[in-house]
Design a protein around this motif. Structure first.
Motif, PDB file in Angstrom:
ATOM      1  N   MET A  35      12.845  58.713 -51.927  1.00 43.98           N
ATOM      2  CA  MET A  35      13.859  59.183 -51.087  1.00 43.98           C
ATOM      3  C   MET A  35      13.356  59.342 -49.659  1.00 43.98           C
ATOM      4  SD  MET A  35      16.329  61.968 -52.097  1.00 43.98           S
ATOM      5  CE  MET A  35      17.770  61.551 -52.389  1.00 43.98           C
ATOM      6  N   LYS A  36      12.169  59.574 -49.558  1.00 48.29           N
ATOM      7  CA  LYS A  36      11.582  59.694 -48.279  1.00 48.29           C
ATOM      8  C   LYS A  36      11.642  58.382 -47.518  1.00 48.29           C
ATOM      9  CE  LYS A  36       8.098  62.745 -47.042  1.00 48.29           C
ATOM     10  NZ  LYS A  36       7.357  63.419 -46.511  1.00 48.29           N
ATOM     11  N   ASN A  37      11.445  57.308 -48.221  1.00 51.56           N
ATOM     12  CA  ASN A  37      11.526  55.988 -47.617  1.00 51.56           C
ATOM     13  C   ASN A  37      12.946  55.691 -47.131  1.00 51.56           C
ATOM     14  OD1 ASN A  37       8.959  55.116 -47.629  1.00 51.56           O
ATOM     15  ND2 ASN A  37       9.093  54.097 -49.600  1.00 51.56           N
ATOM     16  N   ASN A  38      13.915  56.077 -47.910  1.00 49.92           N
ATOM     17  CA  ASN A  38      15.314  55.837 -47.515  1.00 49.92           C
ATOM     18  C   ASN A  38      15.667  56.648 -46.263  1.00 49.92           C
ATOM     19  OD1 ASN A  38      15.938  54.028 -49.431  1.00 49.92           O
ATOM     20  ND2 ASN A  38      16.766  55.498 -50.868  1.00 49.92           N
ATOM     21  N   SER A  39      15.154  57.857 -46.181  1.00 55.02           N
ATOM     22  CA  SER A  39      15.424  58.675 -44.993  1.00 55.02           C
ATOM     23  C   SER A  39      14.740  58.076 -43.779  1.00 55.02           C
ATOM     24  CB  SER A  39      14.879  60.081 -45.163  1.00 55.02           C
ATOM     25  OG  SER A  39      15.488  60.766 -46.162  1.00 55.02           O
ATOM     26  N   LEU A  40      13.529  57.602 -43.987  1.00 52.13           N
ATOM     27  CA  LEU A  40      12.797  57.002 -42.908  1.00 52.13           C
ATOM     28  C   LEU A  40      13.454  55.713 -42.432  1.00 52.13           C
ATOM     29  CD1 LEU A  40      10.307  57.466 -41.179  1.00 52.13           C
ATOM     30  CD2 LEU A  40       8.996  56.237 -42.882  1.00 52.13           C
ATOM     31  N   ILE A  41      13.928  54.915 -43.320  1.00 53.44           N
ATOM     32  CA  ILE A  41      14.629  53.674 -42.971  1.00 53.44           C
ATOM     33  C   ILE A  41      15.924  54.010 -42.252  1.00 53.44           C
ATOM     34  CG2 ILE A  41      15.812  51.679 -43.926  1.00 53.44           C
ATOM     35  CD1 ILE A  41      13.674  51.543 -46.064  1.00 53.44           C
ATOM     36  N   SER A  42      16.659  54.999 -42.698  1.00 56.65           N
ATOM     37  CA  SER A  42      17.903  55.401 -42.046  1.00 56.65           C
ATOM     38  C   SER A  42      17.631  55.916 -40.643  1.00 56.65           C
ATOM     39  CB  SER A  42      18.595  56.496 -42.837  1.00 56.65           C
ATOM     40  OG  SER A  42      19.090  56.000 -44.036  1.00 56.65           O
ATOM     41  N   LEU A  43      16.547  56.702 -40.516  1.00 53.03           N
ATOM     42  CA  LEU A  43      16.192  57.229 -39.210  1.00 53.03           C
ATOM     43  C   LEU A  43      15.805  56.087 -38.264  1.00 53.03           C
ATOM     44  CD1 LEU A  43      15.687  59.692 -37.380  1.00 53.03           C
ATOM     45  CD2 LEU A  43      13.352  59.694 -38.243  1.00 53.03           C
ATOM     46  N   ALA A  44      15.026  55.144 -38.727  1.00 55.87           N
ATOM     47  CA  ALA A  44      14.597  54.011 -37.912  1.00 55.87           C
ATOM     48  C   ALA A  44      15.806  53.151 -37.533  1.00 55.87           C
ATOM     49  CB  ALA A  44      13.560  53.181 -38.653  1.00 55.87           C
ATOM     50  N   ALA A  45      16.695  52.919 -38.475  1.00 52.46           N
ATOM     51  CA  ALA A  45      17.881  52.099 -38.206  1.00 52.46           C
ATOM     52  C   ALA A  45      18.779  52.807 -37.200  1.00 52.46           C
ATOM     53  CB  ALA A  45      18.640  51.816 -39.498  1.00 52.46           C
ATOM     54  N   THR A  46      18.936  54.102 -37.327  1.00 55.20           N
ATOM     55  CA  THR A  46      19.772  54.865 -36.412  1.00 55.20           C
ATOM     56  C   THR A  46      19.154  54.865 -35.023  1.00 55.20           C
ATOM     57  OG1 THR A  46      20.471  56.285 -38.246  1.00 55.20           O
ATOM     58  CG2 THR A  46      20.851  57.103 -36.032  1.00 55.20           C
ATOM     59  N   THR A  47      17.833  55.046 -34.940  1.00 54.09           N
ATOM     60  CA  THR A  47      17.150  55.039 -33.653  1.00 54.09           C
ATOM     61  C   THR A  47      17.264  53.664 -33.009  1.00 54.09           C
ATOM     62  OG1 THR A  47      15.578  56.670 -34.495  1.00 54.09           O
ATOM     63  CG2 THR A  47      14.947  55.488 -32.501  1.00 54.09           C
ATOM     64  N   LEU A  48      17.062  52.616 -33.817  1.00 49.75           N
ATOM     65  CA  LEU A  48      17.196  51.253 -33.301  1.00 49.75           C
ATOM     66  C   LEU A  48      18.611  51.000 -32.807  1.00 49.75           C
ATOM     67  CD1 LEU A  48      15.840  48.481 -32.878  1.00 49.75           C
ATOM     68  CD2 LEU A  48      16.621  47.907 -35.169  1.00 49.75           C
ATOM     69  N   LEU A  49      19.587  51.452 -33.545  1.00 45.05           N
ATOM     70  CA  LEU A  49      20.993  51.296 -33.157  1.00 45.05           C
ATOM     71  C   LEU A  49      21.278  52.075 -31.877  1.00 45.05           C
ATOM     72  CD1 LEU A  49      23.745  50.114 -33.933  1.00 45.05           C
ATOM     73  CD2 LEU A  49      24.171  52.180 -35.240  1.00 45.05           C
ATOM     74  N   LEU A  50      20.681  53.262 -31.754  1.00 47.50           N
ATOM     75  CA  LEU A  50      20.863  54.066 -30.550  1.00 47.50           C
ATOM     76  C   LEU A  50      20.210  53.388 -29.347  1.00 47.50           C
ATOM     77  CD1 LEU A  50      21.905  56.737 -29.349  1.00 47.50           C
ATOM     78  CD2 LEU A  50      19.696  57.736 -29.914  1.00 47.50           C
ATOM     79  N   VAL A  51      19.042  52.839 -29.480  1.00 45.44           N
ATOM     80  CA  VAL A  51      18.338  52.157 -28.385  1.00 45.44           C
ATOM     81  C   VAL A  51      19.105  50.901 -27.981  1.00 45.44           C
ATOM     82  CG1 VAL A  51      16.213  50.888 -27.811  1.00 45.44           C
ATOM     83  CG2 VAL A  51      16.074  53.096 -28.918  1.00 45.44           C
ATOM     84  N   VAL A  52      19.555  50.110 -28.956  1.00 45.44           N
ATOM     85  CA  VAL A  52      20.335  48.887 -28.657  1.00 45.44           C
ATOM     86  C   VAL A  52      21.637  49.272 -27.971  1.00 45.44           C
ATOM     87  CG1 VAL A  52      21.594  46.972 -29.716  1.00 45.44           C
ATOM     88  CG2 VAL A  52      19.282  47.493 -30.453  1.00 45.44           C
ATOM     89  N   SER A  53      22.330  50.306 -28.433  1.00 44.72           N
ATOM     90  CA  SER A  53      23.590  50.744 -27.812  1.00 44.72           C
ATOM     91  C   SER A  53      23.348  51.213 -26.387  1.00 44.72           C
ATOM     92  CB  SER A  53      24.216  51.884 -28.603  1.00 44.72           C
ATOM     93  OG  SER A  53      24.571  51.457 -29.880  1.00 44.72           O
ATOM     94  N   GLY A  54      22.283  51.968 -26.168  1.00 43.51           N
ATOM     95  CA  GLY A  54      21.942  52.426 -24.805  1.00 43.51           C
ATOM     96  C   GLY A  54      21.629  51.246 -23.899  1.00 43.51           C
TER      97      GLY A  54
END
Length: 178
Positions: free
Chosen positions: A1-20
């Protein structure tokens, strides 16, 4: 579960950086387009003012040309002096007088040319006065500057003679048509 949270966090951060990044790029494109648009609008306004000025100048030139043509109708051309003198001499015939051109001169002051004439009008008092009026109030820029009347008794009646100094405007040689 830790991996899934980490992947979600990375995907969200990547999405936030791309959107910015996309937002920043869009803002840059919009700002540069607005500046170009403002520059083009300034150029359009300047050309519109220039076009309005040119249109007004063209209308004014057309009006001035029409005014010049109207004024030139009251002047004679130097090439038409002889026919004009013949017209003056024939003015008195229908009125019962004789008109003679005694001298012709030229005057040019301040760019305004005039032909100076010395005339003699002979006949009855009425015919001399009518002829003088016909010449003075004719369709030209004419000015009677001096009139001297004299009379002679003849067996056929009194003959009046008017010595007249008359000048008429001449069209400027610098008149040009657009």
């Amino acid at each position: 579960m830790k991996n899934n949270s980490l992947i979600s966090l990375a995907a969200t951060t990547l999405l936030l950086v791309v959107s910015g990044g996309l937002y920043g790029f869009g803002y840059y494109v919009l700002t540069s387009s607005t500046a170009k648009s403002a520059n083009l609008q300034t150029q359009i306004d300047a050309k519109t003012v220039e076009l309005d000025r040119a249109t007004r100048a063209h209308v004014e030139l057309t009006t001035l040309t029409a005014d010049e043509d109207a004024l030139n109708q009251y002047s004679i051309q130097k090439s038409d002096v002889v026919p004009f003198l013949e017209t003056l001499q024939s003015t008195g015939k229908p009125l019962g007088s004789v008109v003679k051109v005694l001298s012709v001169g030229d005057q040019n002051t301040d760019g305004h040319s005039r032909i100076l004439l010395s005339l003699s009008i002979s006949g009855s008092f009425d015919s001399v006065m009518r002829t003088l009026g016909a010449i003075e109030y004719g369709p030209y820029d004419g000015v009677v500057s001096s009139v001297a009347l004299d009379t002679a008794k003849l067996p056929t009646g009194n003959v009046w003679t008017a010595a007249v100094l008359y000048s008429v405007g001449v069209q400027s040689a610098t008149s040009t048509k657009p």
